[in-house]
Write a protein that holds these residues in place. Structure first.
Motif, PDB file in Angstrom:
ATOM      1  N   ASP A 118       0.828  -1.206   0.000  1.00 43.04           N
ATOM      2  CA  ASP A 118       0.000   0.000   0.000  1.00 43.04           C
ATOM      3  C   ASP A 118       0.862   1.255   0.000  1.00 43.04           C
ATOM      4  O   ASP A 118       0.547   2.240  -0.676  1.00 43.04           O
ATOM      5  CB  ASP A 118      -0.942   0.019   1.215  1.00 43.04           C
ATOM      6  CG  ASP A 118      -2.055  -1.007   1.108  1.00 43.04           C
ATOM      7  OD1 ASP A 118      -2.263  -1.551  -0.006  1.00 43.04           O
ATOM      8  OD2 ASP A 118      -2.716  -1.263   2.139  1.00 43.04           O
ATOM      9  N   GLN A 119       1.951   1.229   0.768  1.00 45.85           N
ATOM     10  CA  GLN A 119       2.853   2.380   0.798  1.00 45.85           C
ATOM     11  C   GLN A 119       3.521   2.589  -0.553  1.00 45.85           C
ATOM     12  O   GLN A 119       3.657   3.723  -1.021  1.00 45.85           O
ATOM     13  CB  GLN A 119       3.919   2.206   1.889  1.00 45.85           C
ATOM     14  CG  GLN A 119       3.358   2.339   3.285  1.00 45.85           C
ATOM     15  CD  GLN A 119       4.381   1.988   4.360  1.00 45.85           C
ATOM     16  OE1 GLN A 119       5.423   1.398   4.085  1.00 45.85           O
ATOM     17  NE2 GLN A 119       4.076   2.348   5.592  1.00 45.85           N
ATOM     18  N   GLU A 120       3.928   1.490  -1.185  1.00 47.07           N
ATOM     19  CA  GLU A 120       4.538   1.590  -2.518  1.00 47.07           C
ATOM     20  C   GLU A 120       3.532   2.120  -3.534  1.00 47.07           C
ATOM     21  O   GLU A 120       3.868   2.952  -4.383  1.00 47.07           O
ATOM     22  CB  GLU A 120       5.084   0.226  -2.969  1.00 47.07           C
ATOM     23  CG  GLU A 120       6.323  -0.223  -2.235  1.00 47.07           C
ATOM     24  CD  GLU A 120       7.514   0.693  -2.465  1.00 47.07           C
ATOM     25  OE1 GLU A 120       7.691   1.191  -3.601  1.00 47.07           O
ATOM     26  OE2 GLU A 120       8.252   0.939  -1.496  1.00 47.07           O
ATOM     27  N   ALA A 121       2.295   1.630  -3.451  1.00 47.32           N
ATOM     28  CA  ALA A 121       1.246   2.096  -4.367  1.00 47.32           C
ATOM     29  C   ALA A 121       0.973   3.585  -4.145  1.00 47.32           C
ATOM     30  O   ALA A 121       0.808   4.339  -5.116  1.00 47.32           O
ATOM     31  CB  ALA A 121      -0.029   1.285  -4.172  1.00 47.32           C
ATOM     32  N   ALA A 122       0.942   4.004  -2.907  1.00 46.97           N
ATOM     33  CA  ALA A 122       0.717   5.416  -2.606  1.00 46.97           C
ATOM     34  C   ALA A 122       1.873   6.264  -3.122  1.00 46.97           C
ATOM     35  O   ALA A 122       1.669   7.363  -3.660  1.00 46.97           O
ATOM     36  CB  ALA A 122       0.539   5.620  -1.103  1.00 46.97           C
ATOM     37  N   LYS A 123       3.082   5.743  -2.968  1.00 41.59           N
ATOM     38  CA  LYS A 123       4.268   6.466  -3.455  1.00 41.59           C
ATOM     39  C   LYS A 123       4.223   6.568  -4.983  1.00 41.59           C
ATOM     40  O   LYS A 123       4.490   7.637  -5.554  1.00 41.59           O
ATOM     41  CB  LYS A 123       5.534   5.739  -3.005  1.00 41.59           C
ATOM     42  CG  LYS A 123       6.815   6.448  -3.331  1.00 41.59           C
ATOM     43  CD  LYS A 123       8.009   5.673  -2.776  1.00 41.59           C
ATOM     44  CE  LYS A 123       9.315   6.330  -3.144  1.00 41.59           C
ATOM     45  NZ  LYS A 123      10.470   5.579  -2.652  1.00 41.59           N
TER      46      LYS A 123
END
Length: 163
Positions: A118-123
C-alpha cells in the motif's frame, strides 16, 4: 461487673466493628464486581484490537497492549482506579485464546507485506500525480507562450499596417 456493663461493652464493640466489617464487605463486593466485568471488557477489548488490525498493521504484542489499554481505560471509567495489570493482561490473553479462530475469520488482519505494498502504491500514485502536474504545468506554459506569440504577431501586424 453486672449485666448492664457487659451489654454496653458488647454493644460498643459491635458499633466499633461495623465500619471495619462494612469496609471489608465493600472491598469484597467491589472485587467480585471487578472479576465479573473483567471478562466481558477483555473480550470487547480483544475484538476492538482485532478490528484495529483490519485497517492498520499490528503485531501480536502491540495488539495485546492496545487491548490492555482499552480495558484499563474502561475500568477507570467504571471507578476501578487501581487495577492489577497482570490480571488484566491474563484476562486479555485468555479471551484472545478463546476467540482467535472466529476473530481471524471475521476480521482478517493486514499483513506487513500489504502495508508495504500500500505504501509503494501510494508512493507510485504520488509520483504519477506529480508527473501529471508537471506535464500540465508545461502544457499550460506552452499554451501561454503560444498565445503570447500570437498576440505579439497580431500587434506587429497592426503596427505595420498603421505605418
Amino acid at each position: 461487673m453486672d449485666v448492664q456493663n457487659i451489654s454496653d461493652l458488647v454493644i460498643a464493640m459491635a458499633v466499633a466493628s461495623v465500619p471495619a466489617i462494612g469496609a471489608y464487605v465493600v472491598k469484597i463486593l467491589k472485587a467480585n464486581k471487578f472479576i465479573a466485568i473483567l471478562g466481558p471488557l477483555a473480550h470487547d477489548a480483544v475484538v476492538a484490537a482485532q478490528k484495529l488490525g483490519v485497517v492498520s498493521y499490528l503485531e501480536g504484542e502491540a495488539k495485546k497492549s492496545k487491548a490492555v489499554e482499552f480495558v484499563v481505560s474502561a475500568l477507570a471509567k467504571l471507578g476501578f482506579k487501581k487495577a492489577d495489570l497482570t490480571t488484566i493482561q491474563n484476562a486479555v490473553e485468555d479471551e484472545y485464546s478463546k476467540a482467535i479462530a472466529s476473530l481471524d475469520v471475521t476480521y482478517p488482519q493486514v499483513t506487513k507485506e500489504q502495508v508495504e505494498a500500500d505504501q509503494e502504491a501510494a508512493k507510485a500514485k504520488a509520483q504519477a500525480d506529480q508527473k501529471a502536474a508537471d506535464e500540465k504545468a508545461k502544457a499550460d506554459a506552452l499554451a501561454a507562450a503560444q498565445k503570447a506569440v500570437t498576440d505579439a504577431q497580431a500587434h506587429l501586424q497592426e503596427l505595420q499596417v498603421a505605418k
